[in-house]
Write an enzyme that holds these catalytic residues in place. Structure first.
Site, PDB file in Angstrom:
ATOM      1  N   TYR A   1      -2.516 -11.366  14.385  1.00 28.21           N
ATOM      2  CA  TYR A   1      -2.461 -10.404  13.174  1.00 28.21           C
ATOM      3  C   TYR A   1      -3.810 -10.174  13.596  1.00 28.21           C
ATOM      4  O   TYR A   1      -3.594  -8.301  14.323  1.00 28.21           O
ATOM      5  CB  TYR A   1      -2.547 -10.848  12.163  1.00 28.21           C
ATOM      6  CG  TYR A   1      -2.843  -9.901  11.328  1.00 28.21           C
ATOM      7  CD1 TYR A   1      -1.605  -8.791  10.800  1.00 28.21           C
ATOM      8  CD2 TYR A   1      -4.109  -9.726  10.150  1.00 28.21           C
ATOM      9  CE1 TYR A   1      -1.754  -7.751  10.218  1.00 28.21           C
ATOM     10  CE2 TYR A   1      -3.955  -8.884   9.616  1.00 28.21           C
ATOM     11  CZ  TYR A   1      -2.922  -7.898   9.627  1.00 28.21           C
ATOM     12  OH  TYR A   1      -3.367  -6.606   8.421  1.00 28.21           O
TER      13      TYR A   1
ATOM     14  N   LYS B   1      -4.146  -5.862  16.424  1.00 25.31           N
ATOM     15  CA  LYS B   1      -5.135  -4.572  15.040  1.00 25.31           C
ATOM     16  C   LYS B   1      -5.653  -4.253  16.042  1.00 25.31           C
ATOM     17  O   LYS B   1      -6.169  -2.529  16.519  1.00 25.31           O
ATOM     18  CB  LYS B   1      -5.161  -5.124  14.364  1.00 25.31           C
ATOM     19  CG  LYS B   1      -3.612  -5.191  12.664  1.00 25.31           C
ATOM     20  CD  LYS B   1      -2.851  -3.549  12.770  1.00 25.31           C
ATOM     21  CE  LYS B   1      -2.714  -4.193  10.982  1.00 25.31           C
ATOM     22  NZ  LYS B   1      -2.094  -2.485  11.033  1.00 25.31           N
TER      23      LYS B   1
ATOM     24  N   ASP C   1      11.894   2.461  12.695  1.00 20.31           N
ATOM     25  CA  ASP C   1      11.806   1.032  13.164  1.00 20.31           C
ATOM     26  C   ASP C   1      10.077   1.319  14.344  1.00 20.31           C
ATOM     27  O   ASP C   1      10.695   1.993  15.317  1.00 20.31           O
ATOM     28  CB  ASP C   1      12.582  -0.354  13.619  1.00 20.31           C
ATOM     29  CG  ASP C   1      11.788  -1.412  14.268  1.00 20.31           C
ATOM     30  OD1 ASP C   1      10.661  -1.388  14.221  1.00 20.31           O
ATOM     31  OD2 ASP C   1      12.367  -1.905  13.436  1.00 20.31           O
TER      32      ASP C   1
ATOM     33  N   LEU D   1       1.019  -1.180   0.302  1.00 20.71           N
ATOM     34  CA  LEU D   1       0.024   0.176   0.417  1.00 20.71           C
ATOM     35  C   LEU D   1       0.339   1.584   0.586  1.00 20.71           C
ATOM     36  O   LEU D   1       0.435   2.606  -0.715  1.00 20.71           O
ATOM     37  CB  LEU D   1      -0.646   0.078   0.986  1.00 20.71           C
ATOM     38  CG  LEU D   1      -1.599   1.242   1.337  1.00 20.71           C
ATOM     39  CD1 LEU D   1      -3.084   1.614   0.371  1.00 20.71           C
ATOM     40  CD2 LEU D   1      -2.459   1.055   3.311  1.00 20.71           C
TER      41      LEU D   1
ATOM     42  N   THR E   1       2.946  -8.223   8.397  1.00 20.89           N
ATOM     43  CA  THR E   1       1.495  -8.523   8.298  1.00 20.89           C
ATOM     44  C   THR E   1       1.436  -9.775   7.803  1.00 20.89           C
ATOM     45  O   THR E   1       0.558  -9.771   7.106  1.00 20.89           O
ATOM     46  CB  THR E   1       1.639  -7.997   6.808  1.00 20.89           C
ATOM     47  OG1 THR E   1       2.458  -7.717   5.841  1.00 20.89           O
ATOM     48  CG2 THR E   1       1.097  -6.149   7.066  1.00 20.89           C
TER      49      THR E   1
ATOM     50  N   ALA F   1       3.685  -2.070   9.164  1.00 13.35           N
ATOM     51  CA  ALA F   1       2.591  -3.292   9.648  1.00 13.35           C
ATOM     52  C   ALA F   1       3.909  -4.425   9.707  1.00 13.35           C
ATOM     53  O   ALA F   1       3.849  -4.449   8.552  1.00 13.35           O
ATOM     54  CB  ALA F   1       1.142  -3.701   9.964  1.00 13.35           C
TER      55      ALA F   1
END
Ligand SMILES: NC(=O)c1ccc[n+]([C@@H]2O[C@H](COP(=O)([O-])OP(=O)(O)OC[C@H]3O[C@@H](n4cnc5c(N)ncnc54)[C@H](OP(=O)(O)O)[C@@H]3O)[C@@H](O)[C@H]2O)c1
Length: 301
Positions: free
Chosen positions: A132, A136, A43, A21, A69, A67
């Site tokens: 994951y 989030k 970082d 993205l 991912t 992230a």
């Protein structure tokens, strides 16, 4: 100071600029004053460095597209996943609060458990079923607490030209195989098995990037769901990739149970577009997005 004028350049600090993205965000932010950062520049786990970078770049907006991912990798590296996806996001939010900057945080459909059969609304309860999604979901809660005006954008099933993604994998697997003269009974037509019991919305990073820039311009706050329109299963997605690319591969539907992975995935994670439409933003259908992706897809996969 926030940028209040629609035509003035925004000052944007982008974490995750080298990602799938992020690379399209860099294009979409052409013309703005952009600080584009990879993990080598900053970082997220380094609180002091994150704070310094945000302070020194004087952003109107911090876009957090960085992230960890790897959804399956998160299961065996949960400490790392939590420190990047949640603690790192908290460091960014704290730095942005000090710098009086707005934050747009990228989140995921995987904060939901997938038990619904109609599109998830922004207020539906989070109940992640993998590590994951847990990192989030936890980050969302922390950020809403630190920055009441944060903008959290949940998206799903990203594909784009900037790296590994589902269509690139299918195109590679669907390439006709050379015939083996010694074994003509072995078919040269590739056969690909793809799960047909997980439903979501494929999202082209080019379309998402332009929606994100529009959300910044509109000073959006709260949770927004942003995906390409329409939904499908991974099997439907693969069939459409093969069809549009004109490849002779056979795509076979399989179940999630037949295709064991380390992380559980929600069976249904379609996100309602109502929150995006409320900002006057529409995203094209995923099949149209796929057509534009394939028009530029690399030929040597
Ligand atoms: N991919 C999907 O299907 C999907 C679906 C829903 C939501 N999202 C969310 O959308 C956002 C963008 O995803 P993506 O697929 O574009 O990600 P991606 O291609 O995996 O890129 C990850 C980016 O994060 C950076 N990064 C990783 N670890 C970092 C660290 N410790 N510190 C600083 N930067 C770090 C990477 O930098 P380096 O290049 O330097 O390693 C890279 O720029 C993420 O927040 C993701 O959770 C993605």
């Amino acid at each position: 100071m926030h940028c209040d004028y629609n035509n003035a350049a925004m000052r944007v600090t982008l974490f995750g600029a080298t990602g799938l993205l992020g690379q399209d965000l860099v294009h979409a932010l052409h013309g703005e004053q952009l600080a584009a950062l990879s993990s080598k520049d900053a970082d997220l786990r380094d609180r002091v460095r994150v704070n310094r970078i945000v302070k020194d770049s004087h952003p109107d907006w911090v876009i957090l597209a960085a992230a960890y991912t790897d959804v399956d990798g998160c299961e065996s590296n949960s400490d790392h996943a939590l420190s990047v996806n949640c603690e790192g996001a908290v460091y960014v939010a704290q730095a942005a609060r000090q710098a009086q900057a707005r934050v747009l945080f990228l989140s995921t459909d995987y904060v939901f458990d997938g038990t619904k059969s109609s599109p998830y609304e922004t207020g539906d309860p989070r109940n992640p079923i993998n590590v994951y999604g847990q990192t989030k979901a936890r980050a969302e809660v922390r950020l809403l607490d630190i920055l009441p005006d944060v903008c959290i954008v949940r998206t799903s099933w990203l594909f784009g030209h900037g790296g590994k993604c589902f269509p690139a994998t299918i195109l590679r697997l669907a390439k006709p195989q050379p015939e083996i003269p010694a074994a003509p009974e072995i078919s040269a037509t590739p056969r690909i098995s793809v799960v047909n019991d997980q439903r979501g919305s494929p999202t082209f990073t080019v379309d998402l990037a332009s929606a994100l820039v529009a959300l910044c311009r509109k000073q959006a706050t709260g949770i927004v769901h942003a995906t390409n329109a329409g939904d499908c299963t991974w099997y439907d997605f693969a069939k459409e990739i093969v069809r549009q690319a004109g490849l002779p591969a056979e795509v076979k539907p399989v179940t999630t149970a037949e295709f064991q992975r380390p992380a559980s995935r929600p069976a249904y994670s379609v996100l309602s577009p109502a929150s995006l439409h409320a900002h006057g933003i529409q995203m094209p259908d995923w099949k149209d997005a796929l057509r534009r992706y394939l028009a530029k897809a690399p030929t040597s996969l």
